[in-house]
Every structure is written in C-alpha cells, then in structure tokens.
Write a protein that holds these residues in place. Sequence first.
Motif, PDB file in Angstrom:
ATOM      1  N   PHE A  56       0.834  -1.201   0.000  1.00  0.00           N
ATOM      2  CA  PHE A  56       0.000   0.000   0.000  1.00  0.00           C
ATOM      3  C   PHE A  56       0.873   1.256   0.000  1.00  0.00           C
ATOM      4  N   VAL A  57       1.900   1.275   0.837  1.00  0.00           N
ATOM      5  CA  VAL A  57       2.796   2.432   0.908  1.00  0.00           C
ATOM      6  C   VAL A  57       3.487   2.637  -0.428  1.00  0.00           C
ATOM      7  N   LEU A  58       3.925   1.565  -1.039  1.00  0.00           N
ATOM      8  CA  LEU A  58       4.641   1.685  -2.309  1.00  0.00           C
ATOM      9  C   LEU A  58       3.738   2.239  -3.402  1.00  0.00           C
ATOM     10  N   VAL A  59       2.485   1.823  -3.443  1.00  0.00           N
ATOM     11  CA  VAL A  59       1.552   2.308  -4.459  1.00  0.00           C
ATOM     12  C   VAL A  59       1.233   3.778  -4.231  1.00  0.00           C
ATOM     13  N   GLY A  65      10.214  -0.796  -3.906  1.00  0.00           N
ATOM     14  CA  GLY A  65      10.669  -1.688  -2.848  1.00  0.00           C
ATOM     15  C   GLY A  65      12.148  -2.009  -2.947  1.00  0.00           C
ATOM     16  N   ALA A  66      12.649  -2.195  -4.161  1.00  0.00           N
ATOM     17  CA  ALA A  66      14.074  -2.507  -4.339  1.00  0.00           C
ATOM     18  C   ALA A  66      14.940  -1.342  -3.873  1.00  0.00           C
ATOM     19  N   ASP A  67      14.508  -0.110  -4.165  1.00  0.00           N
ATOM     20  CA  ASP A  67      15.264   1.063  -3.714  1.00  0.00           C
ATOM     21  C   ASP A  67      15.292   1.138  -2.190  1.00  0.00           C
ATOM     22  N   LEU A  68      14.153   0.848  -1.562  1.00  0.00           N
ATOM     23  CA  LEU A  68      14.101   0.878  -0.099  1.00  0.00           C
ATOM     24  C   LEU A  68      14.993  -0.203   0.510  1.00  0.00           C
ATOM     25  N   ARG A  69      15.044  -1.366  -0.112  1.00  0.00           N
ATOM     26  CA  ARG A  69      15.924  -2.421   0.403  1.00  0.00           C
ATOM     27  C   ARG A  69      17.387  -2.034   0.240  1.00  0.00           C
ATOM     28  N   ARG A  70      17.737  -1.396  -0.877  1.00  0.00           N
ATOM     29  CA  ARG A  70      19.120  -0.918  -1.062  1.00  0.00           C
ATOM     30  C   ARG A  70      19.449   0.162  -0.027  1.00  0.00           C
ATOM     31  N   ALA A  71      18.487   1.051   0.234  1.00  0.00           N
ATOM     32  CA  ALA A  71      18.693   2.083   1.253  1.00  0.00           C
ATOM     33  C   ALA A  71      18.894   1.447   2.619  1.00  0.00           C
ATOM     34  N   ALA A  72      18.137   0.397   2.907  1.00  0.00           N
ATOM     35  CA  ALA A  72      18.270  -0.298   4.194  1.00  0.00           C
ATOM     36  C   ALA A  72      19.679  -0.855   4.351  1.00  0.00           C
ATOM     37  N   ASP A  73      20.231  -1.415   3.283  1.00  0.00           N
ATOM     38  CA  ASP A  73      21.595  -1.949   3.348  1.00  0.00           C
ATOM     39  C   ASP A  73      22.593  -0.844   3.683  1.00  0.00           C
TER      40      ASP A  73
END
Length: 96
Positions: A56-59, A65-73
Amino acid sequence: MLAAAGITSARFGDGTAFASASALLPALAGPVRVDEGAVRGGDLAALARRLAGAEFVLVVTGADGADLRRAADLLDGIRAARWRVTPAGGCVVLEW
C-alpha cells in the motif's frame, strides 16, 4: 511512509510537525525552540525494510521496494544519526 510506521504529521506555520501519536501534535504547535535527537542506523534500516514490504505504501508514494531495500543496506552501515535544530539553524551528524 511515516503513517505506515505509526508516525503522524501535521502542518504548523511554515513547517511540518511529526509525532508518534496524533494526540501529541498540539503540543508541537508554535515556533521551534530546539529539536534534537538521535536514532540508530539499524533502526532506520529495519523501518526501510518494513516499508519495502508494504505494498500500500509503495503504491501511494510511488516508492520502489528494491530502492528501499538498497537504502536499508546502506543505513545498516550507519551507527547513529544525531540532529539538533534551533531557530538559528541546525545540523545532522552521521556516525559510522
């Protein structure tokens, strides 16, 4: 994204106030005197990973989502982020 993390916000004057509960927002009204705090990079990384899985947040935000996972790393590599804001200005310090 903040709402998905349980954080609420409201416009006050020329800025935006953020709080962990909407009942706290009225206490933030008025001019900023001093705002300071700190957060661990691991906590920010965990939040980014949770948001990456929230469809829901992504939409709504158009986030990827991939960008957020890279940011998390990247956030995992930060020991802490500290900030201090006064009417004269502010600064953010990142510690690795």
